[in-house]
Write an enzyme that holds these catalytic residues in place. Structure first.
Site, PDB file in Angstrom:
ATOM      1  N   PRO A  18       0.850  -1.201   0.000  1.00  0.00           N
ATOM      2  CA  PRO A  18       0.000   0.000   0.000  1.00  0.00           C
ATOM      3  C   PRO A  18       0.886   1.251   0.000  1.00  0.00           C
ATOM      4  CG  PRO A  18      -0.691  -1.557   1.698  1.00  0.00           C
ATOM      5  CD  PRO A  18       0.654  -2.000   1.213  1.00  0.00           C
ATOM      6  N   GLY A  23       1.360   8.718   0.064  1.00  0.00           N
ATOM      7  CA  GLY A  23       2.210   9.731  -0.551  1.00  0.00           C
ATOM      8  C   GLY A  23       3.615   9.207  -0.816  1.00  0.00           C
ATOM      9  N   GLY A  24       3.958   8.076  -0.187  1.00  0.00           N
ATOM     10  CA  GLY A  24       5.309   7.534  -0.366  1.00  0.00           C
ATOM     11  C   GLY A  24       6.372   8.307   0.385  1.00  0.00           C
ATOM     12  N   THR A  60      -0.635  11.455   2.869  1.00  0.00           N
ATOM     13  CA  THR A  60      -2.078  11.207   2.796  1.00  0.00           C
ATOM     14  C   THR A  60      -2.642  10.798   4.162  1.00  0.00           C
ATOM     15  OG1 THR A  60      -1.747   8.844   2.339  1.00  0.00           O
ATOM     16  CG2 THR A  60      -1.829  10.329   0.425  1.00  0.00           C
ATOM     17  N   GLU A  87       0.712   0.048   9.156  1.00  0.00           N
ATOM     18  CA  GLU A  87       1.771   0.120   8.130  1.00  0.00           C
ATOM     19  C   GLU A  87       1.529  -0.762   6.904  1.00  0.00           C
ATOM     20  OE1 GLU A  87       5.743   0.081   9.625  1.00  0.00           O
ATOM     21  OE2 GLU A  87       5.258   1.368  11.309  1.00  0.00           O
ATOM     22  N   GLY A  88       0.272  -0.900   6.520  1.00  0.00           N
ATOM     23  CA  GLY A  88      -0.021  -1.662   5.308  1.00  0.00           C
ATOM     24  C   GLY A  88       0.192  -3.155   5.459  1.00  0.00           C
ATOM     25  N   ILE A 130      -6.287   0.610   4.322  1.00  0.00           N
ATOM     26  CA  ILE A 130      -7.308   1.491   4.890  1.00  0.00           C
ATOM     27  C   ILE A 130      -7.961   2.195   3.696  1.00  0.00           C
ATOM     28  CG2 ILE A 130      -7.770   3.438   6.441  1.00  0.00           C
ATOM     29  CD1 ILE A 130      -4.902   2.783   7.653  1.00  0.00           C
ATOM     30  N   ARG A 156      17.452  19.009   1.356  1.00  0.00           N
ATOM     31  CA  ARG A 156      18.212  17.758   1.372  1.00  0.00           C
ATOM     32  C   ARG A 156      18.814  17.430  -0.010  1.00  0.00           C
ATOM     33  NH1 ARG A 156      15.636  12.394   3.866  1.00  0.00           N
ATOM     34  NH2 ARG A 156      13.969  13.089   2.490  1.00  0.00           N
ATOM     35  N   TYR A 209      13.908  14.599  18.656  1.00  0.00           N
ATOM     36  CA  TYR A 209      14.086  14.452  17.208  1.00  0.00           C
ATOM     37  C   TYR A 209      15.518  14.859  16.880  1.00  0.00           C
ATOM     38  CZ  TYR A 209      12.793  14.998  12.258  1.00  0.00           C
ATOM     39  OH  TYR A 209      12.686  14.874  10.886  1.00  0.00           O
TER      40      TYR A 209
HETATM   41  C1  LIG Z   1      10.565  15.465   4.786  1.00  0.00           C
HETATM   42  C2  LIG Z   1       9.708  14.589   5.626  1.00  0.00           C
HETATM   43  C3  LIG Z   1       9.103  15.099   6.756  1.00  0.00           C
HETATM   44  C4  LIG Z   1       8.303  14.274   7.558  1.00  0.00           C
HETATM   45  N1  LIG Z   1       7.697  14.815   8.650  1.00  0.00           N
HETATM   46  C5  LIG Z   1       6.890  14.047   9.408  1.00  0.00           C
HETATM   47  C6  LIG Z   1       6.206  14.601  10.531  1.00  0.00           C
HETATM   48  O1  LIG Z   1       6.328  15.783  10.844  1.00  0.00           O
HETATM   49  N2  LIG Z   1       5.390  13.782  11.232  1.00  0.00           N
HETATM   50  C7  LIG Z   1       5.206  12.472  10.899  1.00  0.00           C
HETATM   51  O2  LIG Z   1       4.432  11.786  11.548  1.00  0.00           O
HETATM   52  N3  LIG Z   1       5.870  11.926   9.856  1.00  0.00           N
HETATM   53  C8  LIG Z   1       6.678  12.672   9.102  1.00  0.00           C
HETATM   54  N4  LIG Z   1       7.324  12.122   8.018  1.00  0.00           N
HETATM   55  C9  LIG Z   1       7.139  10.708   7.688  1.00  0.00           C
HETATM   56  C10 LIG Z   1       5.950  10.460   6.730  1.00  0.00           C
HETATM   57  O3  LIG Z   1       5.637  11.636   6.025  1.00  0.00           O
HETATM   58  C11 LIG Z   1       4.753   9.999   7.523  1.00  0.00           C
HETATM   59  O4  LIG Z   1       4.997   8.687   7.991  1.00  0.00           O
HETATM   60  C12 LIG Z   1       3.422  10.015   6.765  1.00  0.00           C
HETATM   61  O5  LIG Z   1       2.411   9.718   7.677  1.00  0.00           O
HETATM   62  C13 LIG Z   1       3.382   9.015   5.630  1.00  0.00           C
HETATM   63  O6  LIG Z   1       2.236   9.285   4.845  1.00  0.00           O
HETATM   64  P1  LIG Z   1       2.199   8.845   3.320  1.00  0.00           P
HETATM   65  O7  LIG Z   1       0.842   9.113   2.810  1.00  0.00           O
HETATM   66  O8  LIG Z   1       3.322   9.428   2.585  1.00  0.00           O
HETATM   67  O9  LIG Z   1       2.374   7.277   3.492  1.00  0.00           O
HETATM   68  P2  LIG Z   1       3.357   6.289   2.749  1.00  0.00           P
HETATM   69  O10 LIG Z   1       4.766   6.732   2.895  1.00  0.00           O
HETATM   70  O11 LIG Z   1       2.855   6.041   1.401  1.00  0.00           O
HETATM   71  O12 LIG Z   1       3.131   4.982   3.636  1.00  0.00           O
HETATM   72  C14 LIG Z   1       3.545   4.919   4.984  1.00  0.00           C
HETATM   73  C15 LIG Z   1       3.162   3.528   5.535  1.00  0.00           C
HETATM   74  O13 LIG Z   1       1.740   3.425   5.572  1.00  0.00           O
HETATM   75  C16 LIG Z   1       1.267   2.419   4.687  1.00  0.00           C
HETATM   76  N5  LIG Z   1       0.069   2.974   4.060  1.00  0.00           N
HETATM   77  C17 LIG Z   1      -0.066   4.125   3.362  1.00  0.00           C
HETATM   78  N6  LIG Z   1      -1.362   4.318   3.028  1.00  0.00           N
HETATM   79  C18 LIG Z   1      -2.046   3.265   3.519  1.00  0.00           C
HETATM   80  C19 LIG Z   1      -3.412   2.872   3.505  1.00  0.00           C
HETATM   81  N7  LIG Z   1      -4.358   3.618   2.931  1.00  0.00           N
HETATM   82  N8  LIG Z   1      -3.756   1.712   4.108  1.00  0.00           N
HETATM   83  C20 LIG Z   1      -2.836   0.935   4.709  1.00  0.00           C
HETATM   84  N9  LIG Z   1      -1.531   1.252   4.757  1.00  0.00           N
HETATM   85  C21 LIG Z   1      -1.142   2.408   4.168  1.00  0.00           C
HETATM   86  C22 LIG Z   1       2.408   2.109   3.738  1.00  0.00           C
HETATM   87  O14 LIG Z   1       2.372   0.772   3.286  1.00  0.00           O
HETATM   88  C23 LIG Z   1       3.611   2.380   4.636  1.00  0.00           C
HETATM   89  O15 LIG Z   1       3.869   1.273   5.455  1.00  0.00           O
HETATM   90  C24 LIG Z   1       8.129  12.921   7.209  1.00  0.00           C
HETATM   91  C25 LIG Z   1       8.741  12.417   6.056  1.00  0.00           C
HETATM   92  C26 LIG Z   1       9.522  13.235   5.271  1.00  0.00           C
HETATM   93  C27 LIG Z   1      10.164  12.670   4.046  1.00  0.00           C
END
Ligand SMILES: Cc1cc2nc3c(=O)[nH]c(=O)nc-3n(C[C@H](O)[C@H](O)[C@H](O)COP(=O)(O)OP(=O)(O)OC[C@H]3O[C@@H](n4cnc5c(N)ncnc54)[C@H](O)[C@@H]3O)c2cc1C
Length: 558
Positions: free
Chosen positions: A135, A138-139, A211, A269-270, A275, A412, A475
């Site tokens: 899953p 936003g990656g 997301t 975490e998928g 979800i 970065r 952090y």
């Molecule tokens: C520059 C930067 C800043 C960041 N700052 C923060 C911060 O301030 N706070 C914070 O909490 N995190 C932060 N993060 C980490 C990241 O952004 C978070 O973990 C965010 O919640 C991931 O959301 P995403 O949609 O990109 O999920 P993804 O990266 O796509 O996925 C994250 C995990 O969730 C799973 N997943 C995603 N969508 C679903 C779904 N619909 N159902 C089931 N599983 C799913 C994926 O398989 C993976 O295991 C940061 C990352 C970066 C690169």
């Protein structure tokens, strides 16, 4: 889908149209950074171009692709180089190192973009044919959470991109809850709510490109978590597609019907399912926002003030207390970007004379809510900060932090282009253990970075940014000259292992908000205990008996 994926960097941060604004003093900034890292020059390191990538041969055959096309339609089954490379990894330092080196690992065979009502069929097909499903929201995972990994004997790997699932399904104005499809990006979610007078208030630094489903699945924290809570606090209910069928969690404001199973979804975490929908708690859009800076003579006084603010239950949305190294790093960075006027230079000397010397620490405090409540909170904050020998720096410091709060990740990529590594990691612990953990992790990182350095020195910055009645998060940001080409990953691993071991040995959690993914898996038992990890495995086996969901993340592979 509000963001066209092709406008984003496949091997870096954010939109290709945007970059970090160094301004007219760019050369001075690089010169200052070189001095800070004790290196004479930067070593240009070019990233592999998309056209030069060697993607692994897809293992899914034409029949498999045809089956997916039947479910989601031909337009939404994609296997071109950009799609496969973009979805190959997340956005951690390790991911970027690998992507820039052209190592896309086990990139997905195909990427599918289902609608919410198609996800269950994709999982049923994958379970029947033994294909791994990752899953992907936003990656922006920074723990290896979306890297392509397949279990033993699995026939292929499909990344399930959730971002076509982006609708508001219901807004219950009486209950202050909203139900969204889970692939909605942060800005679209907040715009939708704002138009109705509400906010969720979850603003991670990655807000623009992450997301709702990813926030929940990673158990994330926004920068205003003191006011709006972490994902596990604001999640009301979730609907998941799992290999065993649809699972809808409870949705009550409170319940004594056994343990709260929603807590299994927050942080899943998928690995348990996808979800597809989530109901979340809302707050009225705040009529007032107030962000200000304060300065303390040292970290101990700053921490004491933050602890008192939380334990006195002042209405706080954000606290961000930098340790002395982070404070001086940002002060010097600001000076390099915009050389100070004579008055500001004088103010700097005056601060030192007043006892805010080399150990000084800057704290940003934010309040959000009704104007009157914000005013009361401000007065109480001021009194607590004065008691701990803090001094106000005014609104400018708070406003500039607020303005730039999503901009820093863009720095970065240009650093990596010049052979400078940047990694971040985080933890949390009780107030009584905070200083011990801070010292232990900082020292472990410094020692490991020095041992693996070919030249120059590493900077280890830290801040407290999410705080509770009983403790807070820490952090860490590590900025360092990279090892020689080819040895960067080894250098990263040495630092990561040292930091994670120190966290586990000194009473911290392996993650406060980034999650486990694959990077933190070796330390999970230190948090949960052996029995706890086996329990998690049993839950996964119930929902995902053949282990197709995000193999190798959160739960060890069998
Ligand atoms: C520059 C930067 C800043 C960041 N700052 C923060 C911060 O301030 N706070 C914070 O909490 N995190 C932060 N993060 C980490 C990241 O952004 C978070 O973990 C965010 O919640 C991931 O959301 P995403 O949609 O990109 O999920 P993804 O990266 O796509 O996925 C994250 C995990 O969730 C799973 N997943 C995603 N969508 C679903 C779904 N619909 N159902 C089931 N599983 C799913 C994926 O398989 C993976 O295991 C940061 C990352 C970066 C690169």
């Amino acid at each position: 889908m509000t963001i066209d994926r092709r406008t984003l960097r496949w091997n870096g941060w954010g939109s290709r149209e945007q970059a970090f604004e160094f301004g007219e003093h760019a050369e001075d900034i690089w010169a200052w950074l070189g001095e800070a890292l004790d290196i004479e020059d930067f070593e240009p390191r070019l990233a592999t171009a998309l056209d030069d990538l060697a993607l692994p041969e897809p293992t899914l055959d034409a029949d498999a692709r045809a089956a997916l096309v039947d479910i989601v339609g031909a337009e939404w089954v994609r296997a071109d180089a950009y799609e496969r490379a973009f979805h190959a990894r997340g956005r951690s330092y390790r991911d970027l190192l690998l992507l820039r080196a052209g190592d896309v690992g086990s990139a997905p065979d195909v990427v599918v973009y289902p609608r919410a009502d198609e996800v269950q069929a994709v999982l049923a097909w994958a379970a029947a044919t033994g294909v791994a499903v990752v899953p992907y929201g936003g990656g922006t995972s920074v723990v290896g959470g979306v890297s392509g990994e397949r279990g033993d004997g699995q026939a292929g790997l499909v990344t399930l991109d959730t971002t076509r699932m982006d609708r508001l399904l219901e807004l219950d104005e009486a209950s202050h809850t909203a139900t969204f499809e889970a692939g909605i990006y942060g800005p679209q979610l907040e715009r939708t709510l704002d138009a109705r007078g509400f906010t969720l208030g979850h603003y991670p630094q990655s807000f623009e490109y992450s997301t709702l489903g990813g926030w929940i699945a990673a158990r994330g924290a926004g920068q205003q978590s003191c006011r709006y809570g972490k994902a596990e606090d604001w999640l009301v209910a979730a609907k998941l597609a799992t290999p065993r069928g649809v699972w809808r969690t409870e949705s009550f404001p409170a319940s004594a019907a056994g343990p709260d199973l929603r807590q299994l979804v927050a942080g899943s975490e998928g690995a348990l399912g996808v979800i597809t929908e989530a109901t979340v708690k809302l707050h009225l859009t705040p009529s007032a926002r107030d962000y200000r800076g304060f300065i303390f003579p040292d970290f101990e006084h700053g921490v004491a003030a933050v602890r008192e603010l939380l334990q006195s239950e002042v209405l706080i949305s954000t606290v961000r207390l930098s340790d002395p190294t982070e404070t001086s790093f940002f002060a010097e960075f600001a000076q390099a970007r915009k050389p100070p006027s004579r008055t500001r230079r004088f103010a700097g000397r005056a601060l030192e004379a007043m006892g805010f010397g080399a150990q000084r620490c800057v704290l940003i405090v934010g309040h959000e809510g009704e104007r009157a409540a914000v005013e009361v909170a401000r007065a109480r904050t001021g009194a607590i900060i004065r008691r701990e020998r803090g001094m106000p720096l005014g609104r400018g410091a708070g406003d500039s932090w607020y303005r730039d709060r999503f901009a820093l990740p863009y720095i970065r990529d240009p650093l990596l282009d010049r052979g400078v590594g940047v990694d971040t990691l985080e933890t949390s612990t009780s107030w009584s253990n905070l200083h011990r953990l801070h010292r232990a992790v900082r020292d472990a990182i410094s020692t490991a970075a020095a041992a693996s350095a070919r030249r120059g020195r590493a900077m280890v910055l830290a801040h407290v940014s999410h705080a509770y009645l009983d403790g807070a998060s820490l952090y860490f940001t590590i900025i360092f000259p990279q090892a020689e080409p080819g040895a960067e990953l080894e250098q990263w691993r040495a630092i990561k292992v040292a930091a994670s071991d120190a966290i586990a040995e000194h009473g911290g959690t392996i993650s406060h908000h980034h999650g486990v993914g694959s990077d933190h898996l070796p330390w999970l038992a230190a948090d949960k205990g052996g029995l706890g990890v086996r329990l998690l495995g049993a839950i996964k086996r119930e929902l995902d008996p053949t282990g197709i969901m995000n193999p190798g993340k959160l739960v060890p592979k069998p």
